[in-house]
Design an enzyme around this catalytic site. Structure first.
Site, short mmCIF file in Angstrom:
data_model
loop_
_atom_site.label_atom_id
_atom_site.label_comp_id
_atom_site.label_asym_id
_atom_site.label_seq_id
_atom_site.Cartn_x
_atom_site.Cartn_y
_atom_site.Cartn_z
N ASP A 53 3.51 -3.01 -3.59
CA ASP A 53 3.53 -2.74 -2.25
C ASP A 53 3.51 -1.02 -2.23
O ASP A 53 4.72 -0.59 -2.65
CB ASP A 53 4.75 -3.30 -1.59
CG ASP A 53 5.06 -2.71 0.05
OD1 ASP A 53 4.31 -2.00 0.43
OD2 ASP A 53 5.86 -3.68 0.82
N TYR A 150 -0.01 1.58 16.17
CA TYR A 150 -0.93 1.72 15.10
C TYR A 150 -1.73 3.33 15.26
O TYR A 150 -1.90 3.76 14.23
CB TYR A 150 -2.04 0.67 15.41
CG TYR A 150 -3.27 0.70 14.44
CD1 TYR A 150 -3.03 0.84 13.11
CD2 TYR A 150 -4.39 1.18 14.89
CE1 TYR A 150 -4.32 0.89 12.17
CE2 TYR A 150 -5.46 1.31 13.99
CZ TYR A 150 -5.69 1.16 12.70
OH TYR A 150 -6.44 1.33 11.99
N ALA A 152 -0.48 5.93 16.54
CA ALA A 152 0.41 7.04 16.31
C ALA A 152 0.73 6.98 14.61
O ALA A 152 0.57 8.42 14.32
CB ALA A 152 1.83 6.80 17.05
N LYS A 154 -1.48 6.22 12.48
CA LYS A 154 -2.80 6.85 11.71
C LYS A 154 -2.82 8.44 12.29
O LYS A 154 -3.21 9.34 11.38
CB LYS A 154 -4.05 6.10 12.44
CG LYS A 154 -4.30 4.93 11.81
CD LYS A 154 -4.45 4.89 10.31
CE LYS A 154 -5.01 3.67 9.81
NZ LYS A 154 -4.85 3.46 8.17
N1 LIG Z 1 -11.94 -2.51 9.98
C1 LIG Z 1 -11.89 -1.37 11.13
O1 LIG Z 1 -12.70 -1.39 12.08
C2 LIG Z 1 -11.00 -0.12 10.87
C3 LIG Z 1 -11.11 0.75 11.69
C4 LIG Z 1 -10.55 1.95 11.61
C5 LIG Z 1 -9.66 2.22 10.56
N2 LIG Z 1 -9.42 1.31 9.57
C6 LIG Z 1 -8.47 1.46 8.39
O2 LIG Z 1 -9.43 1.41 7.08
C7 LIG Z 1 -8.16 1.00 6.23
C8 LIG Z 1 -8.88 -0.04 5.73
O3 LIG Z 1 -9.11 -1.39 6.41
P1 LIG Z 1 -10.02 -2.51 6.33
O4 LIG Z 1 -10.95 -2.48 7.57
O5 LIG Z 1 -10.87 -2.56 5.09
O6 LIG Z 1 -9.03 -3.85 6.37
P2 LIG Z 1 -8.44 -4.85 5.28
O7 LIG Z 1 -9.87 -5.29 4.75
O8 LIG Z 1 -7.38 -5.67 5.93
O9 LIG Z 1 -7.89 -3.83 4.23
C9 LIG Z 1 -6.49 -3.40 4.24
C10 LIG Z 1 -6.11 -3.47 2.75
O10 LIG Z 1 -4.53 -2.82 2.78
C11 LIG Z 1 -4.00 -3.69 1.74
N3 LIG Z 1 -2.68 -3.26 2.04
C12 LIG Z 1 -1.97 -3.36 3.49
N4 LIG Z 1 -0.78 -2.97 3.18
C13 LIG Z 1 -0.33 -2.37 2.10
C14 LIG Z 1 0.66 -2.13 1.22
N5 LIG Z 1 1.87 -2.07 1.96
N6 LIG Z 1 0.73 -1.98 -0.12
C15 LIG Z 1 -0.53 -2.07 -0.64
N7 LIG Z 1 -1.64 -2.45 0.00
C16 LIG Z 1 -1.69 -2.74 1.19
C17 LIG Z 1 -4.21 -5.02 1.88
O11 LIG Z 1 -4.26 -5.85 0.88
P3 LIG Z 1 -2.53 -6.69 0.71
O12 LIG Z 1 -2.13 -7.21 2.03
O13 LIG Z 1 -2.82 -7.49 -0.18
O14 LIG Z 1 -1.65 -5.80 0.43
C18 LIG Z 1 -5.80 -4.87 1.95
O15 LIG Z 1 -6.52 -5.00 0.96
C19 LIG Z 1 -7.05 0.64 6.91
O16 LIG Z 1 -6.17 1.58 6.72
C20 LIG Z 1 -7.51 0.44 8.54
O17 LIG Z 1 -6.30 0.85 9.18
C21 LIG Z 1 -10.16 -0.11 9.66
#
Ligand SMILES: NC(=O)c1ccc[n+]([C@@H]2O[C@H](COP(=O)([O-])OP(=O)(O)OC[C@H]3O[C@@H](n4cnc5c(N)ncnc54)[C@H](OP(=O)(O)O)[C@@H]3O)[C@@H](O)[C@H]2O)c1
Length: 246
Positions: A53, A150, A152, A154
């Site tokens: 984590d 969320y 804020a 970011k």
């Molecule tokens: N998808 C979208 O539309 C979108 C849009 C804008 C921004 N984003 C941003 O892009 C980033 C990637 O998101 P994604 O879309 O690829 O979603 P995702 O598939 O849910 O990926 C997020 C990853 O973060 C890991 N994670 C979360 N909390 C953690 C912690 N405390 N320590 C270590 N790992 C952690 C999760 O794995 P574990 O749960 O196993 O730890 C997961 O693999 C995020 O920051 C998200 O906010 C996404």
């Protein structure tokens, strides 16, 4: 030259696509995330994995030790760990104010603290010159996200990236933020996406499609390239025109 690339949230979604992109170019990739089975199941040739984590001080200490033993220097540090908080374990609450406190605390923990703690733990290991730090923000940082929590959490990464860029610039290290719009084929939305919501989000774009993890990975890869050496302290939006540049 083989680079060492550390990616938090590297087991799924955007982080996984970034890992695949860098690995395909011959780089050595370390995937971080909390779920060991997810990291182990990620299809990234030659990747190292470490379950932790990264919003936890002991967690990032463990990462720092692993990096010291296995990699030495970090050429590229990508912070993809994060989410809206809806996938996190919840405590049952009756009191609406306690619910608000939980929501804001969880969001700042998984989106802001994860990125800040991991950066601070690995800062001295960044390759100089040429090191790259890349944060994942969101279109929500410009627009809000419903409760504001969320968005804020970011937006908080933007001034941190500016301070860090100033601090690390003299060492030849750049720091940038990538802010995606709607990206499908990730775990981000859990089961909260339906056809009508998806259609609304796609209709906001000029490109007429949803973003893909590969779109964001390609931008991260470009920002990590030698050609991007004079780009630092910037927020690059990847959203098909859903939010115009500012
Ligand atoms: N998808 C979208 O539309 C979108 C849009 C804008 C921004 N984003 C941003 O892009 C980033 C990637 O998101 P994604 O879309 O690829 O979603 P995702 O598939 O849910 O990926 C997020 C990853 O973060 C890991 N994670 C979360 N909390 C953690 C912690 N405390 N320590 C270590 N790992 C952690 C999760 O794995 P574990 O749960 O196993 O730890 C997961 O693999 C995020 O920051 C998200 O906010 C996404």
């Amino acid at each position: 030259m083989t680079r060492n690339v550390v990616i938090s949230g590297g087991g799924t979604g955007i982080g996984l696509a970034a890992a695949q992109t860098f690995a395909a170019e011959g780089d050595r990739v370390l995937l971080l995330g909390r779920r060991e089975d997810v990291l182990r199941g990620a299809r990234v040739p030659g990747a190292l994995t470490y379950a932790a984590d990264v919003g936890d001080v002991d967690g990032v200490r463990g990462v720092a030790r692993f990096v010291a033993d296995e990699l030495g220097a970090v050429d590229v540090l990508i912070h993809s760990a994060g989410g809206s908080g809806q996938l996190e374990a919840r405590v049952e609450r009756e009191d609406p104010l306690e619910l608000v406190a939980d929501n804001w605390t969880v969001n700042f923990r998984i989106n802001t603290l994860t990125a800040v703690l991991l950066t601070e733990a690995l800062k001295e290991r960044l390759a100089e010159p040429g090191g790259r730090v890349l944060f994942l923000s969101s279109i929500a940082a410009y627009r809000g996200s419903g409760s504001g929590a969320y968005a804020a959490s970011k937006a908080a990464l933007h001034p941190y990236a500016h301070d860090l860029a100033r601090q690390l610039g003299p060492r030849g290290i750049t720091v940038n933020v990538v802010a995606p719009g709607y990206v499908e084929d990730t775990d981000f939305f859990g089961d909260a996406m339906d056809d009508a919501r998806r259609a609304r989000l796609v209709a906001e774009t000029s490109t007429g499609r949803a973003g893909t993890p590969g779109d964001v990975a390609a931008t991260l890869h470009w920002l990590a390239s030698p050609g991007a050496a004079h780009i630092t302290s910037q927020i690059i939006q990847v959203n098909g025109g859903a939010e115009r540049g500012h």
